[in-house]
Design a protein around this motif. Sequence first.
Motif, PDB file in Angstrom:
ATOM      1  N   TRP A  31       0.878  -0.812  -0.228  1.00  0.00           N
ATOM      2  CA  TRP A  31       0.465  -0.014   0.125  1.00  0.00           C
ATOM      3  C   TRP A  31       0.772   0.866   0.215  1.00  0.00           C
ATOM      4  O   TRP A  31       0.567   2.523  -0.241  1.00  0.00           O
ATOM      5  CB  TRP A  31      -0.717  -0.241   1.380  1.00  0.00           C
ATOM      6  CG  TRP A  31      -1.778  -0.959   1.313  1.00  0.00           C
ATOM      7  CD1 TRP A  31      -2.827  -1.293  -0.107  1.00  0.00           C
ATOM      8  CD2 TRP A  31      -3.125  -1.266   2.118  1.00  0.00           C
ATOM      9  NE1 TRP A  31      -3.175  -2.262   0.318  1.00  0.00           N
ATOM     10  CE2 TRP A  31      -3.709  -1.808   1.569  1.00  0.00           C
ATOM     11  CE3 TRP A  31      -3.080  -1.047   3.618  1.00  0.00           C
ATOM     12  CZ2 TRP A  31      -4.472  -2.957   2.388  1.00  0.00           C
ATOM     13  CZ3 TRP A  31      -3.411  -1.643   4.032  1.00  0.00           C
ATOM     14  CH2 TRP A  31      -4.818  -2.210   3.569  1.00  0.00           C
ATOM     15  N   THR A  33       2.887   3.958  -1.171  1.00  0.00           N
ATOM     16  CA  THR A  33       3.594   4.140  -2.533  1.00  0.00           C
ATOM     17  C   THR A  33       4.688   5.131  -3.108  1.00  0.00           C
ATOM     18  O   THR A  33       5.160   5.427  -3.986  1.00  0.00           O
ATOM     19  CB  THR A  33       2.598   4.312  -3.614  1.00  0.00           C
ATOM     20  OG1 THR A  33       2.014   5.585  -3.542  1.00  0.00           O
ATOM     21  CG2 THR A  33       1.628   2.467  -3.854  1.00  0.00           C
ATOM     22  N   PHE A  46      -0.766   9.323  -2.219  1.00  0.00           N
ATOM     23  CA  PHE A  46      -1.870   7.679  -2.396  1.00  0.00           C
ATOM     24  C   PHE A  46      -3.190   8.012  -2.265  1.00  0.00           C
ATOM     25  O   PHE A  46      -3.044   6.568  -2.610  1.00  0.00           O
ATOM     26  CB  PHE A  46      -1.271   7.907  -0.439  1.00  0.00           C
ATOM     27  CG  PHE A  46      -0.800   6.694   0.007  1.00  0.00           C
ATOM     28  CD1 PHE A  46      -0.442   5.069  -0.245  1.00  0.00           C
ATOM     29  CD2 PHE A  46      -2.376   6.662   1.188  1.00  0.00           C
ATOM     30  CE1 PHE A  46      -0.843   4.258   0.612  1.00  0.00           C
ATOM     31  CE2 PHE A  46      -2.491   5.331   2.249  1.00  0.00           C
ATOM     32  CZ  PHE A  46      -1.977   4.540   1.844  1.00  0.00           C
ATOM     33  N   SER A  49      -3.953   7.013  -6.093  1.00  0.00           N
ATOM     34  CA  SER A  49      -3.749   5.141  -5.653  1.00  0.00           C
ATOM     35  C   SER A  49      -4.378   4.208  -5.189  1.00  0.00           C
ATOM     36  O   SER A  49      -4.787   3.155  -6.000  1.00  0.00           O
ATOM     37  CB  SER A  49      -1.768   4.983  -5.627  1.00  0.00           C
ATOM     38  OG  SER A  49      -1.950   4.983  -4.130  1.00  0.00           O
ATOM     39  N   MET A  50      -4.889   5.023  -3.974  1.00  0.00           N
ATOM     40  CA  MET A  50      -5.987   3.451  -3.205  1.00  0.00           C
ATOM     41  C   MET A  50      -7.226   4.027  -3.546  1.00  0.00           C
ATOM     42  O   MET A  50      -8.016   3.564  -3.098  1.00  0.00           O
ATOM     43  CB  MET A  50      -5.833   3.743  -2.026  1.00  0.00           C
ATOM     44  CG  MET A  50      -3.889   3.576  -1.102  1.00  0.00           C
ATOM     45  SD  MET A  50      -4.089   1.544  -1.783  1.00  0.00           S
ATOM     46  CE  MET A  50      -2.535   1.196  -1.721  1.00  0.00           C
ATOM     47  N   LYS A  51      -7.721   4.563  -4.065  1.00  0.00           N
ATOM     48  CA  LYS A  51      -8.963   5.430  -4.253  1.00  0.00           C
ATOM     49  C   LYS A  51      -9.849   4.246  -5.635  1.00  0.00           C
ATOM     50  O   LYS A  51     -11.232   3.940  -4.760  1.00  0.00           O
ATOM     51  CB  LYS A  51      -9.354   6.759  -5.500  1.00  0.00           C
ATOM     52  CG  LYS A  51      -9.089   6.733  -6.622  1.00  0.00           C
ATOM     53  CD  LYS A  51      -9.238   7.589  -7.297  1.00  0.00           C
ATOM     54  CE  LYS A  51      -9.089   7.112  -9.639  1.00  0.00           C
ATOM     55  NZ  LYS A  51      -9.860   8.347 -10.196  1.00  0.00           N
ATOM     56  N   ASN A  53      -9.354   1.072  -4.146  1.00  0.00           N
ATOM     57  CA  ASN A  53      -8.879  -0.137  -3.239  1.00  0.00           C
ATOM     58  C   ASN A  53      -9.800  -0.260  -2.141  1.00  0.00           C
ATOM     59  O   ASN A  53      -9.513   0.674  -0.994  1.00  0.00           O
ATOM     60  CB  ASN A  53      -7.135  -0.083  -3.014  1.00  0.00           C
ATOM     61  CG  ASN A  53      -7.331  -1.701  -2.323  1.00  0.00           C
ATOM     62  OD1 ASN A  53      -7.853  -1.899  -2.122  1.00  0.00           O
ATOM     63  ND2 ASN A  53      -5.745  -1.396  -2.203  1.00  0.00           N
ATOM     64  N   PHE A  56      -8.537  -1.062   1.339  1.00  0.00           N
ATOM     65  CA  PHE A  56      -7.613  -0.201   2.006  1.00  0.00           C
ATOM     66  C   PHE A  56      -8.567   0.519   3.525  1.00  0.00           C
ATOM     67  O   PHE A  56      -7.609   1.031   4.667  1.00  0.00           O
ATOM     68  CB  PHE A  56      -6.536   0.669   1.433  1.00  0.00           C
ATOM     69  CG  PHE A  56      -6.181   1.510   1.671  1.00  0.00           C
ATOM     70  CD1 PHE A  56      -5.404   1.534   2.841  1.00  0.00           C
ATOM     71  CD2 PHE A  56      -7.046   3.023   1.593  1.00  0.00           C
ATOM     72  CE1 PHE A  56      -4.936   2.597   3.549  1.00  0.00           C
ATOM     73  CE2 PHE A  56      -6.005   4.167   2.325  1.00  0.00           C
ATOM     74  CZ  PHE A  56      -4.571   4.371   3.363  1.00  0.00           C
TER      75      PHE A  56
END
Length: 151
Positions: A31, A33, A46, A49-51, A53, A56
């Motif tokens: 997770w 990055t 960050f 990049s996780m939107k 996921n 997470f």
Amino acid sequence: MNFLRNTIAVIVGLAIAGLIITLGIRVFPQWVTFEAFAPFEHWQRFLFSMKDNGAFFGFLLFISGLGTTIGGVATAIIVKYAKVAYAILIGFIMLFIAMLDVIIFPYHPTFYKISIFLTFFPFSWIGGKIVEIIYERKKKKNITDKMNQSK
């Protein structure tokens, strides 16, 4: 003196909750990055990049609840009176910070935006109640012991 003690208790509770949440995010290396540990500098990238996921953000809710509970416990242990109220104050401040995060960085999913309201207050209340119940049991035990000694 109580004002200083309560202020220190709130700061300690917030620091513990923040530390647990920050360390919780760093638990899964896939997770993270970014290279250097500077969460505020890299947070927007960050989150972007996780939107997509959901795992997470579900884990972030879990770790936020855990951190707020432990922060509430620490605060309730330090304050002398109104233990649950000060623990709930930790939840309110953490909710305020989370709302600022949601407003400033628009990459949070809708379920996360709704669920933070259902996470911070109940878990901080549980932290305060844990300490209150422990103190009440200890007080009852001391009263019972004193009554038995006087007989």
